[in-house]
Structure formats: structure tokens, C-alpha cells
Design a protein around this motif. Sequence first.
Motif, short mmCIF file in Angstrom:
data_model
loop_
_atom_site.label_atom_id
_atom_site.label_comp_id
_atom_site.label_asym_id
_atom_site.label_seq_id
_atom_site.Cartn_x
_atom_site.Cartn_y
_atom_site.Cartn_z
N GLU A 1 40.07 65.62 -62.65
CA GLU A 1 40.14 66.11 -64.04
C GLU A 1 39.21 65.28 -64.92
O GLU A 1 38.60 65.81 -65.87
N GLY A 2 39.08 63.99 -64.61
CA GLY A 2 38.14 63.15 -65.35
C GLY A 2 36.71 63.63 -65.17
O GLY A 2 35.92 63.63 -66.12
N ASP A 3 36.36 64.06 -63.96
CA ASP A 3 35.02 64.59 -63.72
C ASP A 3 34.79 65.87 -64.51
O ASP A 3 33.70 66.10 -65.05
N ALA A 4 35.82 66.72 -64.59
CA ALA A 4 35.71 67.95 -65.37
C ALA A 4 35.54 67.63 -66.86
O ALA A 4 34.77 68.29 -67.58
N LEU A 5 36.23 66.60 -67.31
CA LEU A 5 36.13 66.16 -68.71
C LEU A 5 34.72 65.66 -69.01
O LEU A 5 34.15 65.95 -70.07
N VAL A 6 34.15 64.91 -68.08
CA VAL A 6 32.79 64.40 -68.25
C VAL A 6 31.80 65.56 -68.40
O VAL A 6 30.90 65.52 -69.26
N GLU A 7 31.97 66.61 -67.60
CA GLU A 7 31.07 67.77 -67.69
C GLU A 7 31.13 68.42 -69.07
O GLU A 7 30.10 68.81 -69.63
N MET B 1 40.83 66.94 -74.96
CA MET B 1 41.66 65.87 -74.40
C MET B 1 43.05 66.40 -74.06
O MET B 1 43.64 66.04 -73.03
N ASN B 2 43.59 67.25 -74.95
CA ASN B 2 44.88 67.87 -74.66
C ASN B 2 44.85 68.60 -73.32
O ASN B 2 45.77 68.47 -72.50
N ALA B 3 43.78 69.37 -73.11
CA ALA B 3 43.69 70.20 -71.90
C ALA B 3 43.60 69.34 -70.65
O ALA B 3 44.26 69.64 -69.63
N ALA B 4 42.79 68.29 -70.69
CA ALA B 4 42.63 67.43 -69.51
C ALA B 4 43.97 66.80 -69.12
O ALA B 4 44.35 66.80 -67.94
N VAL B 5 44.67 66.26 -70.10
CA VAL B 5 45.95 65.60 -69.81
C VAL B 5 47.02 66.63 -69.44
O VAL B 5 47.82 66.40 -68.53
N ALA B 6 47.01 67.78 -70.11
CA ALA B 6 47.98 68.84 -69.80
C ALA B 6 47.86 69.28 -68.35
O ALA B 6 48.87 69.55 -67.68
N ASN B 7 46.62 69.34 -67.83
CA ASN B 7 46.43 69.78 -66.45
C ASN B 7 47.09 68.86 -65.43
O ASN B 7 47.45 69.30 -64.33
N ILE B 8 47.25 67.59 -65.77
CA ILE B 8 47.91 66.67 -64.84
C ILE B 8 49.39 67.00 -64.73
O ILE B 8 49.93 67.09 -63.62
N ILE B 9 50.07 67.19 -65.86
CA ILE B 9 51.49 67.52 -65.79
C ILE B 9 51.68 68.93 -65.25
O ILE B 9 52.65 69.22 -64.54
N VAL B 10 50.74 69.85 -65.54
CA VAL B 10 50.82 71.21 -65.01
C VAL B 10 50.73 71.19 -63.48
O VAL B 10 51.38 71.98 -62.79
N SER B 11 49.93 70.27 -62.94
CA SER B 11 49.80 70.18 -61.48
C SER B 11 51.13 69.80 -60.83
O SER B 11 51.43 70.19 -59.71
N ILE B 12 51.95 69.01 -61.55
CA ILE B 12 53.25 68.61 -61.05
C ILE B 12 54.28 69.73 -61.24
O ILE B 12 55.10 70.00 -60.37
N LEU B 13 54.20 70.41 -62.38
CA LEU B 13 55.16 71.47 -62.69
C LEU B 13 54.90 72.75 -61.90
O LEU B 13 55.83 73.40 -61.42
N GLY C 1 55.23 69.22 -73.03
CA GLY C 1 54.91 68.76 -74.38
C GLY C 1 54.72 67.26 -74.46
O GLY C 1 53.71 66.77 -74.97
N ALA C 2 55.70 66.50 -73.94
CA ALA C 2 55.62 65.04 -74.01
C ALA C 2 54.51 64.51 -73.13
O ALA C 2 53.81 63.56 -73.48
N GLY C 3 54.33 65.12 -71.95
CA GLY C 3 53.30 64.65 -71.03
C GLY C 3 51.90 64.86 -71.55
O GLY C 3 50.98 64.11 -71.21
N MET C 4 51.73 65.87 -72.39
CA MET C 4 50.41 66.14 -72.94
C MET C 4 50.14 65.35 -74.22
O MET C 4 49.13 64.67 -74.35
N GLU C 5 51.07 65.42 -75.16
CA GLU C 5 50.81 64.96 -76.51
C GLU C 5 50.55 63.46 -76.62
O GLU C 5 49.53 63.02 -77.16
N THR C 6 51.46 62.63 -76.10
CA THR C 6 51.33 61.19 -76.35
C THR C 6 50.13 60.58 -75.62
O THR C 6 49.42 59.75 -76.19
N THR C 7 49.90 61.00 -74.38
CA THR C 7 48.78 60.42 -73.62
C THR C 7 47.44 60.86 -74.18
O THR C 7 46.52 60.05 -74.33
N SER C 8 47.30 62.14 -74.50
CA SER C 8 46.02 62.62 -75.04
C SER C 8 45.75 62.01 -76.41
O SER C 8 44.61 61.69 -76.75
N THR C 9 46.80 61.81 -77.21
CA THR C 9 46.63 61.19 -78.53
C THR C 9 46.17 59.74 -78.37
O THR C 9 45.30 59.26 -79.10
N THR C 10 46.74 59.02 -77.40
CA THR C 10 46.31 57.64 -77.16
C THR C 10 44.85 57.60 -76.73
O THR C 10 44.08 56.72 -77.19
#
Length: 515
Positions: free
Chosen positions: A171-177, A193-205, A319-328
Motif C-alpha cells: 500500500e505504501g508503494d501505491a501511495l508513492v505512485e 492518506m485516508n484511502a491508504a490506511v483504510a485499505n489496511i483495515i479493509v484487508s483484515i475485514l 472508522g477508528a482504523g482509518m481516521e486516527t492513523t491517517s490523521t497522524t
Amino acid sequence: MVYHLIYVYFSLPQQIIKMFDPVSILLSVVVFLFLLNTFFDNKRNVYKNFPPGPRSLPLIGNLHNMLMRRQKPHLTFHEMAKEYGPVFSIQLGSEKIVVLCGYEAVKEALINYADEFSERPVIPMMTEISKGHGLIFSQGDTWKVLRRFTLSSLRDFGMGKKTIENKIQEEGDALVEVFESYKGQPFENQMIMNAAVANIIVSILLDTRFEYNSPTLLKLMKLVNDSVRLLSSPMALLFNAFPSILRRIPGSHQRVFENSYEMRNFFTETFVKRREELDMNDQRNLIDAFLVKQKEEKPAPQMFFHNENLLDVVSTLFGAGMETTSTTLRWSIMLMMKYPEIQQKVQEEIDRVIGSAQPLVEHRKQMPYTDAVINETQRFGNIAPTAIPHATTRDLTFRGYFLPKGTHVIPVLSSVLQDPTFFAKPLEFYPEHFLDSEGKFVKIDAFLPFSAGRRSCLGENLAKMELFLFFTILMQKFTFKPPPGEEVDLTPNSGVTTSPLPHKICAFPREQILA
């Protein structure tokens, strides 16, 4: 409730009101307010040795104090703590609330008295949304069972494992592109940033990922961002104080309910499809694991693993998995633009330890300065200035004050992260807070961005991995600068979480800078 009387009075037709003599009405109002104030004074003194606090007004309590700070009540709490001490009380409507400020008070409650402060209070806004289901606002056995299941599932589907590390790297490589596509021109990075971080929790869900321009992902992110902003609005505070009156009155609180309904509809459709495709012997994601538990649940069918709990668990994690990490992460880029000398030190350490190789979680131990910058970003960014409210599980005496069972308690995490006893420059961005005289990384007890105790953040380990890998990948590839002629404004935005104000960034490939 006494506020119902006022509501009824002002709902009377004006013709009826005009039948009364104005002097009589004025006298009646004065007497009524006197009796009302006496009622609240008596209510305030129901418990002996209850923590002190500012005098409250009839009906509204201390709502006026909260609204004065423009959706930043934690700043009001900081000021009150100076006058009333680290443990004090406020009143919102008819609800009496205890507030904890500073590391010692928060630590003593959440760690030393972990069981006693492990419950959740009834908060009308959250009750309207979750109905007491799910992870955050459930209580008793429901909370214990769902927390245990969620922690286990997060680990089973990647948290802390190489599989999730690989997904973050991809996902980091996709973000770089995406960043490279702007070719150094200014762009707004929130949704990216929201999308990149959201994809990590989406992969688990869901065991999948979305493209950054996916209408589904964009819609979900908009719903979360909108609700986070509105949950600290004046109407949300008023609704929590007077839910019966405001439940059907238009306002921003109604949009929070609508957003929640839309998100739950999406996840309902998703897990209905998952149920149709479910293979009991091949669980691919958290939703699969929940549906298997739903089929196996004993002794009472669907006591814990019913659809409402599934909806709330999935919505909360997204919601929590995306918002706080992407905001940081957005704060981290903004701070690098503000302090280019710190950005340069981070890049020098990356070049020395990693070079052009793929950043790995194991590199963090060899990178004390980068580690310090990430921790200081979390501390300075102050993403969650107040912890989600707690409630006491029994009557207890805490620091000399009597707190009855069910007392609503707010730990102010910003007062911990800015405690001058532990941080020499609490209001400044200063990575040296986490470094000793030899430049080695040091842990600080008062660093509690994920809260502490029984109700601490479930995704802490995942968030730490994401923050390090995403930040290091971006710093390895880019140098960040503000748009020409613009100053970096570190004033925080308003909302349940503390985010940067809307801004644009310029991402220059490092080979361009070095050329």
C-alpha cells in the motif's frame, strides 16, 4: 425532567400566554428559576465528598463552559484543572461527570483501578447509533466476549505478522505512485492518506482492497470524516444533555445518525454476501470468523454473535482504523514541512540504516531519531485529546472523593501528553523528548496516545506498524515542502479527533532534490 416543563411552556400558543399578566409571569419565572436552582444544588450535593467543580447553571449545567471553546472542550478541562485540581466534576444537563487531568490521576484510574473504571456510561448520541452493541459502548459480558474475539481475529488475520507488514509495504508503494503523479505540484492529501490506511483495515475485514478513486471507498471515508467533525459540534453536546427534546429536531446531530445508517447499510449488504459464500473451513477475514462464531454460538444462539454486534464491530474497526492513523500521518508530513531540519535528519537516518531497500518493521530498533519523531508527532498531534468516556463499575473512593457506581468519567489524554513533569516543552514539537543525551530512544510513561487499561485501543500494535512503515516509505522517497509562498499553520482543526486544518503539500522526489 424539569426541562420538559420549559419545553411545554414555550410550546403553548401565544394567545394562552397573553392571557396572563406580564408581571405575574415574570414573578413566576423568577420563583421557578429559584426553585430550579435549588433543585440542582441539592442534586449536586447528593453525594458527600464528590469532586469539586465550577458552579453549574439550571438546566444546562456547565454546557456554556464547553461551548465557549468552539468544539475543543479539552482546553476548557485544562483550565478547570488549574483551579479545581486533577480530579474535578462538571455537569452537562442533568448528568454529573468526573474529569481526570494529568498523568498521575489518569494512570491511577485506568491502570491501578483498571477494573473499577472499565465500564462505559450511557451517552445518548452513542446509544442512538450503536444501541449498546459492538466494541466501544457495549458493557459487561458482551464487551468482554467481543473484545476477546476482535483481538484474536486481528492477530489471526495479520496484526503483528509478516502478512500485514507486506500489505502495508504494498500500500505504501501505491501511495508513492499517487504522490509521484503530482510531479511536485501542490495537492491536498487527506482522502489519499485516508484511502491508504483504510485499505489496511479493509484487508483484515474483507480480504480485499479498494482503488483510491473507488466510489464505495470515497463514500465510506466521507461518512467517517463528516461524523468525526460533527460529533463535537454544539448540537451533539446539546443532544447528549437533552436527548428527549432534540431527538426529532433538525440539526447536525441528525446527519451523524444518517451517516451511521448509510455505513451500516453498506456493511449489511457486504456480510450478507459473505454469509452466502461462507466456507466454515476457510475463514479468510474477520467477517468470515464472526459468521462462523454466529453458527457455532452456544449455549444460547446469537447471545453475542448476532448481526447488530457484527455491524458495530466492523463499522468501528473501519472508522477508528482509518481516521486516527491517517490523521497522524498527515500531521507527520505537515510537521516535516514546518521543520525541514528535522525532515533532513530523518532522511539521513533512513539513508544510513535502510538505504534504497524496502523499509521493514525490524529497522525501527536501529532508527532512534525516526522513532522519536513518530512518537513526538503522536504526542504533539494530540489526535484523541479526551479518551472515550469511562464509567465506574462499583462505588469507590478515589483520591479522597466518593464516586458512586456508574459515574461518568472523562480521562483527558491531552493533559497527559502535555504533562510538564514528563515533557520539557509540552506545547512544542520537540523529538528530543524521546531521546537521551546519547541520542538513544527512551520510553516515557506519560506517552499514552492509545489510552490505557481495560479499554485501551485494540489496534495499537497495527497502528504502530502502519505509522512507522508509511512514514518511513514516504520520507525515503520524498522531501515535503509547503506550496510556494505559503506558511505551514499548525493550528488544529475542530472535531472528536484533532486533525490539521485543510492544507496542500508538495512532494518532491528526493533524487530531484539531490540533483
